[in-house]
Scaffold this active site. Structure first.
Site, short mmCIF file in Angstrom:
data_model
loop_
_atom_site.label_atom_id
_atom_site.label_comp_id
_atom_site.label_asym_id
_atom_site.label_seq_id
_atom_site.Cartn_x
_atom_site.Cartn_y
_atom_site.Cartn_z
N GLY A 1 3.03 2.98 13.84
CA GLY A 1 3.72 1.69 14.02
C GLY A 1 3.17 0.91 15.21
O GLY A 1 2.97 -0.30 15.15
N GLU B 1 9.78 0.24 10.78
CA GLU B 1 10.86 1.24 10.74
C GLU B 1 10.17 2.57 10.95
O GLU B 1 9.37 2.99 10.11
CB GLU B 1 11.59 1.13 9.40
CG GLU B 1 12.95 1.79 9.45
CD GLU B 1 12.89 3.17 8.90
OE1 GLU B 1 12.87 4.11 9.72
OE2 GLU B 1 12.84 3.33 7.68
N GLU C 1 10.04 14.54 16.90
CA GLU C 1 10.42 14.50 15.49
C GLU C 1 9.62 15.56 14.74
O GLU C 1 8.40 15.59 14.81
CB GLU C 1 10.11 13.11 14.91
CG GLU C 1 10.49 12.98 13.46
CD GLU C 1 10.29 11.57 12.93
OE1 GLU C 1 9.17 11.02 13.06
OE2 GLU C 1 11.24 11.00 12.37
N GLY D 1 7.03 4.38 8.73
CA GLY D 1 6.22 5.58 8.95
C GLY D 1 6.40 6.07 10.37
O GLY D 1 7.46 5.85 10.97
N SER D 2 5.37 6.68 10.92
CA SER D 2 5.50 7.29 12.24
C SER D 2 5.45 6.25 13.35
O SER D 2 4.87 5.17 13.18
CB SER D 2 4.38 8.31 12.44
OG SER D 2 3.13 7.64 12.46
N THR D 3 6.03 6.58 14.49
CA THR D 3 6.05 5.66 15.62
C THR D 3 4.63 5.38 16.12
O THR D 3 4.29 4.24 16.43
CB THR D 3 6.94 6.24 16.74
OG1 THR D 3 8.29 6.23 16.26
CG2 THR D 3 6.87 5.43 18.02
N LYS E 1 0.84 -1.21 0.00
CA LYS E 1 0.00 0.00 0.00
C LYS E 1 0.87 1.25 0.00
O LYS E 1 1.67 1.46 0.90
CB LYS E 1 -0.92 0.04 1.22
CG LYS E 1 -1.98 1.15 1.06
CD LYS E 1 -2.68 1.54 2.33
CE LYS E 1 -1.95 2.58 3.13
NZ LYS E 1 -1.84 3.91 2.46
N CYS F 1 13.75 9.71 7.92
CA CYS F 1 13.58 9.14 9.27
C CYS F 1 14.87 9.19 10.07
O CYS F 1 14.85 9.34 11.28
CB CYS F 1 13.05 7.72 9.18
SG CYS F 1 13.99 6.70 8.07
P1 NAI Z 1 1.94 7.62 9.02
O1 NAI Z 1 2.86 6.76 9.78
O2 NAI Z 1 0.57 7.77 9.58
O3 NAI Z 1 1.80 7.03 7.52
C1 NAI Z 1 2.69 6.12 6.92
C2 NAI Z 1 1.92 5.04 6.20
O4 NAI Z 1 1.09 4.35 7.11
C3 NAI Z 1 0.99 5.53 5.08
O5 NAI Z 1 0.97 4.59 4.02
C4 NAI Z 1 -0.36 5.54 5.76
O6 NAI Z 1 -1.44 5.39 4.86
C5 NAI Z 1 -0.25 4.32 6.66
N1 NAI Z 1 -1.17 4.35 7.81
C6 NAI Z 1 -1.57 5.43 8.54
N2 NAI Z 1 -2.40 5.05 9.52
C7 NAI Z 1 -2.54 3.71 9.42
C8 NAI Z 1 -3.27 2.73 10.17
N3 NAI Z 1 -4.05 3.08 11.20
N4 NAI Z 1 -3.18 1.45 9.78
C9 NAI Z 1 -2.39 1.09 8.77
N5 NAI Z 1 -1.70 1.96 8.02
C10 NAI Z 1 -1.76 3.26 8.35
O7 NAI Z 1 2.63 9.02 8.84
P2 NAI Z 1 2.05 10.46 8.37
O8 NAI Z 1 0.79 10.78 9.12
O9 NAI Z 1 1.99 10.50 6.91
O10 NAI Z 1 3.22 11.44 8.88
C11 NAI Z 1 3.25 11.92 10.21
C12 NAI Z 1 4.65 11.92 10.76
O11 NAI Z 1 5.18 10.60 10.74
C13 NAI Z 1 5.69 12.73 9.99
O12 NAI Z 1 5.65 14.07 10.32
C14 NAI Z 1 6.96 12.08 10.43
O13 NAI Z 1 7.34 12.58 11.68
C15 NAI Z 1 6.57 10.62 10.58
N6 NAI Z 1 6.95 9.83 9.38
C16 NAI Z 1 8.08 9.07 9.43
C17 NAI Z 1 8.50 8.39 8.31
C18 NAI Z 1 9.73 7.56 8.32
O14 NAI Z 1 10.38 7.42 7.30
N7 NAI Z 1 10.09 6.94 9.42
C19 NAI Z 1 7.78 8.49 7.03
C20 NAI Z 1 6.56 9.26 7.10
C21 NAI Z 1 6.19 9.91 8.24
#
Ligand code: NAI
Ligand code: MG
Length: 510
Positions: free
Chosen positions: A249, A266, A401, A244-246, A191, A300
């Site tokens: 995760g 991660e 972060e 993605g975000s902690t 996804k 990240c």
């Molecule tokens: P997020 O962690 O919510 O999104 C990342 C992925 O997870 C996307 O594909 C999203 O559709 C999916 N996702 C979101 N909620 C989900 C759920 N309940 N169940 C399953 N999948 C889900 O991150 P977001 O809201 O886009 O960004 C927020 C913050 O997260 C950023 O400001 C940053 O601090 C951090 N982040 C860290 C990343 C990294 O590389 N470690 C990458 C993106 C965001």
């Protein structure tokens, strides 16, 4: 052309057919409920295209396709050298289409085109080729126990793998997850992030062209809380890999518990970069800049917390400020001279601005930036590269972060204090240490709690080297040989000679 493709012309003049469907069983299909998401160009806030968004019923269909493919002899029993060649062909097709893929990435995400083309696409092609080479080198062991028993292990695939990727490196994050999953014989439902749905769909056309059997690789778009959650809690998915975000995760961990899925996560970071008095100042400044300002600060492992020893603090601050002003050219990501494009979305843009307000109200010193950057046609999600100094450990901007071109700088006196402050975080992803004393560098690298420590560099990641975190930065490793562990089970097979009555002396011996 059907509703499932739209002819687009990117801002750099490149024309291409953009798929809009969900890529399931090597075909683009509409979502059952017909819902869509619209992709925005973060440079000027215009709409690029809308694509179909999956609901739970579409996730069911994609998982069923992946399960069928997993059991099908055309994939399950494929000669491992042939599997590697198939992956190699996929990598070659990506190379042939790299200008189009990089164009889409820049348009949808806002990263500079030269970076998308040379760095991101280079990494995507390199990763798929690297793991293609492993396809025929997945070995087990023979374990010699006694004359009566022969035991051996084989490394078998986990099954259907759900993969959820973020928006900061759409294609590269897909490659990190597809490479090890495919070379070990798994099938995948991946996804994409709802903020950057476009490049992954174009990659789908190359999956088909490369000749993967239908259902081996499926790509879906959709909201995290709908499509992502449906995948994470699906009873017929064996593994979930997430970047993605902690916070998300942790939710995924809970959802994955429903059928005890194998997981790799991660997540976030607040990685320290420690500069000692004896460091090469010029090098420390250059790496510190790359470490936080690269990819609009949306990395990240960004070294977002700089700690400088007192003796060199003032000099470092001055040199760093000058270097950022000179190097971080903000502008249209399709222009060659641009180092920094817009933040990916309005949400992220506003999030960074809110941390700027927080830094000001908590009393940190604003050294540079601290506002939206308005000189790129007046629109778009651009932020002036922001530096806060005199930052204290209890400030929000020191602890959380931010994920933008935003760095906090503090000072320290001793090596002990540097270690203590570097580790004073819930995260543990990357860390960087600058010193000309190599013994001190390695001493620090040993004591800093992080998945990766760079000595005299920052964010110098490499597809051959394990990548991942400790503490709340994640579970498991991607990349390198270690990446294979996340996608295989070691199955033990035993053959034992005839069973005889057990005696005191012998157990199952002839
Ligand atoms: P997020 O962690 O919510 O999104 C990342 C992925 O997870 C996307 O594909 C999203 O559709 C999916 N996702 C979101 N909620 C989900 C759920 N309940 N169940 C399953 N999948 C889900 O991150 P977001 O809201 O886009 O960004 C927020 C913050 O997260 C950023 O400001 C940053 O601090 C951090 N982040 C860290 C990343 C990294 O590389 N470690 C990458 C993106 C965001
Ligand atoms: Mg976009």
């Amino acid at each position: 052309m059907s509703d499932l493709f739209v002819e687009l012309t990117a801002p750099n003049g490149r024309k291409y057919p953009q798929p809009r469907g969900l890529f399931i069983n090597n075909e683009f299909v509409k979502s059952k409920a017909g819902e869509t998401i619209t992709s925005i160009n973060p440079s000027d806030e215009s709409e690029i295209a809308s694509v179909y968004a999956a609901g739970p019923e579409d996730v069911d269909m994609a998982v069923a396709a992946a399960r069928k493919a997993f059991k099908d002899p055309s994939w399950r029993d494929m000669d491992t050298t042939a599997r590697g060649e198939l992956m190699y062909k996929f990598a070659q097709l990506i190379e042939e289409h790299k200008e189009t893929l990089a164009t889409i990435e820049t348009w949808d995400n806002g990263k500079p085109y030269s970076v998308a083309l040379n760095e991101d696409l280079g990494e995507v092609i390199g990763t798929i080729k690297y793991y293609a080479g492993y396809a025929n080198k997945i070995h087990g062991q023979v374990i010699d126990t006694s004359p009566a028993k022969l035991a051996y292990t084989i490394r078998e695939p986990l099954g259907v793998c759900g993969q959820i990727i973020p928006w900061n490196y759409p294609l590269a994050m897909a490659a990190w997850k597809l490479g090890p999953a495919l070379c070990t014989g798994n099938t995948v439902v991946l996804k994409a992030a709802e903020q950057t749905p476009l490049s992954i769909l174009y990659l789908g056309t190359l999956v088909k062209e490369a000749g993967f059997p239908p259902g081996v690789i499926n790509f879906i778009n959709g909201e995290g809380r709908k499509a992502g959650a449906a995948l994470a809690q699906h009873l017929d998915v064996d593994k979930i890999a997430f970047t993605g975000s902690t916070g998300t995760g942790k939710e995924i961990m809970k959802m994955a518990a429903v059928n005890m899925k194998n997981i790799t996560l991660e997540t976030g970071g607040k990685s320290p970069l420690v500069v000692f008095d004896d460091a090469d100042l010029d090098q420390a400044v250059k790496w510190a800049h790359i470490g936080i300002m690269y990819n609009q600060g949306q990395v990240c492992t960004a070294t977002s917390r700089i700690l400088v020893q007192e003796g060199i603090y003032d000099k470092f601050i001055e040199a760093f400020k000058d270097y950022v002003a000179k190097t971080s050219v903000v502008g249209d990501p399709f222009k060659d001279e641009t180092f920094q494009g817009p933040q990916v979305t309005k949400t992220q843009f506003e999030r960074v601005l809110s941390y700027i307000e927080s830094g000001k109200s908590e009393g940190a010193t604003l050294l540079a930036g601290g506002e939206a950057y308005k000189n790129v046609g007046g629109k778009g999600f651009f932020i002036a590269p922001t530096i806060f100094t005199d930052v204290k450990d209890n400030m929000k901007i020191y602890r959380e972060e931010v994920f933008g071109p935003f760095v906090v700088i503090g000072s320290f006196k001793t090596e002990e204090e540097a270690i203590e402050r570097a580790n004073d975080t819930t995260y543990g992803l990357g860390a960087a240490v600058f010193t000309e004393n190599i013994a001190k560098g390695h001493r620090m690298a040993r004591l800093i709690e992080a998945g990766m420590v760079w000595i005299n560099s920052s964010n110098d990641s490499d597809i051959r080297i394990p990548f991942g975190g400790v503490k709340q930065s994640g579970i498991g490793r991607e990349l390198g040989e270690a990446g294979l562990e996340a996608y295989t089970n070691k199955k033990a097979r035993l053959s034992t000679s005839r069973c005889r009555q057990l005696t005191n002396k012998s157990r199952l011996s002839t």
